[in-house]
Enzyme design. Sequence first.
Site, PDB file in Angstrom:
ATOM      1  N   THR A  62       0.860  -1.181   0.000  1.00  0.00           N
ATOM      2  CA  THR A  62       0.000   0.000   0.000  1.00  0.00           C
ATOM      3  C   THR A  62       0.895   1.230   0.000  1.00  0.00           C
ATOM      4  OG1 THR A  62      -1.802  -1.123   1.157  1.00  0.00           O
ATOM      5  CG2 THR A  62      -1.774   1.273   1.249  1.00  0.00           C
ATOM      6  N   LYS A  92      -7.655   1.552  -2.940  1.00  0.00           N
ATOM      7  CA  LYS A  92      -7.268   1.141  -1.586  1.00  0.00           C
ATOM      8  C   LYS A  92      -7.313   2.326  -0.628  1.00  0.00           C
ATOM      9  CE  LYS A  92      -5.526  -1.190   1.864  1.00  0.00           C
ATOM     10  NZ  LYS A  92      -4.227  -1.865   1.867  1.00  0.00           N
ATOM     11  N   LYS A 101      -0.874   5.145   8.663  1.00  0.00           N
ATOM     12  CA  LYS A 101      -0.113   5.301   7.415  1.00  0.00           C
ATOM     13  C   LYS A 101      -1.047   5.467   6.219  1.00  0.00           C
ATOM     14  CE  LYS A 101       2.020   2.369   3.995  1.00  0.00           C
ATOM     15  NZ  LYS A 101       2.272   0.976   3.617  1.00  0.00           N
TER      16      LYS A 101
END
Length: 346
Positions: A111, A186, A261
């Site tokens: 990611t 995402k 994050k």
Amino acid sequence: MTVEPDTQTQEHGMQIGFIGLGNMGGPMAANLVAAGYSVTGYDPVPAAADKGAAAGIRMAASADEAVSGAGVVITMLPTGTHVLNVLSGDGDTLGLLAAASPDALFLECSTISVDDATTAHALMLETGHRGLDAPVSGGVVGAEAGTLTFMVGGAGEDFAAALPLLEVMGGRVVHCGGPGAGQAAKICNNMILGVSMIAVSEAFVLGEELGLTHQALFDVASAASGQCWALTTNCPVPGPVPASPANRDYRPGFAAALMAKDLGLAADALDSTGVRAELGRRAGEIFRELTDSGSGGEDFSAVINTIRAATASDGSDGNISNSASMNSTDSNSNTAGQPAGQSGAV
């Protein structure tokens, strides 16, 4: 330590190089081995490398060695900087783009930001390779069970070539568009998830103050308009959903530090696009505060403990100790403590 592959790993006649065998990458690679693929892996952490070898992955001494001769290269790494560095090399290494076989198909499953994903894709094309960004959702449980959701960006023909592998590791695979589209999906998905987990947690704390048991609130909301994944699958209180991390002292699952994050990546995307998203930004701040407090290794649903602590420090009219005592009469009790958890790093 190098382990020779079991004969079953030669079944498909395809060599896969897998870089990053942590909590997510390790089970993903193991599922490929179990499905009959030949996988050579690398991870600099000895414990991860040992676990990979035990799962039948042939372990290499370096990332370059792991992808030598590979027709498919899969990366699952912590940040975009890690991804770009391992692709291009750092002076002491060739880099995966130089070490892999010509016309290799790269599946970048970390990611990272949309900008880093599109940069990585351009580098793959410039060096004669093919590439997809293919981040995942589903956490460690999904990685182990092979039920991850893959959000994929890249050319349609490359997606078709990767689909059999992705279907081994995942239960749902969605082609979201061109390069970077997987990462975009995402980031948007996890912004929804972060905001909804905070909302669910706030509702449970409010319910405690109003005298509701956890089970009563769950039974209503899970069958009403408040239903969502954060409630019915990753419920932040123990009891109603036995498989949720709240029942194992908030061991992740999906670590709070990783949610912080991902919401940071979402904030960067908001800045670059000019989209106004007050809840998404505030959710990022809350999870950064949770991580900075030392709870980043706990599941992200442990944010409920932060909400309880803030409620207590505000001196609200509701009595937390009384409501907690009320909840302790059933199996759904919870405390305001912040139990230690395991690292959720990929």
